[in-house]
Design a protein around this motif. Structure first.
Motif: not given
Length: 140
Positions: A26-37
């Protein structure tokens, strides 16, 4: 074990966050979005634990426990809807506490929450009911 460190800057809060992940596809921004959710889910459970503590369960089987948890989720949703419908700003915990205290009082909830000072006056025409207006009595 291979891990990767991801840095993400949140423009809304003007903060930088760092995450450790083992997801390399996964891209870094996708992982950051997962953590935010995931953090939003954590906040929901924190809110539920603070405002609707389950000190004991009314039943001891799986279905009884599930029913109580579903009831808490429904109440949490209803309190969120009531909070959004009000013009007056209430903290969620205060709103839940006020509703818990007045659960069995015959009051028009939204009118009471908008103007708590005025709704406590006894309405002599309506048999001394607290804060019930004619339109509320007609609709039930």
């Amino acid at each position: 074990m291979k891990l990767r460190k991801i840095k993400n800057y949140d423009r809304e809060h003007k903060k930088s966050f760092e995450f450790i992940s083992n997801l390399f596809e996964f891209r870094a921004d996708t992982i950051a979005a997962i953590y935010k959710i995931r953090w939003q889910i954590e906040l929901l459970f924190k809110q539920i634990k603070q405002n609707f503590p389950l000190k004991y369960f009314l039943g001891d089987n799986e279905y009884a426990i599930k029913i109580q948890i579903y009831c808490i989720l429904i109440i949490n949703l209803l309190m969120g809807v009531v909070k959004k419908s009000l013009k007056r700003q209430w903290s969620f915990s205060n709103l839940v506490s006020i509703c818990r205290i007045h659960l069995f009082n015959y009051i028009h909830l939204t009118k009471f929450l908008e103007s708590t000072e005025n709704d406590w006056e006894l309405d002599i025409e309506n048999d001394g009911q607290l804060g019930l207006s004619d339109d509320y009595l007609a609709t039930g």
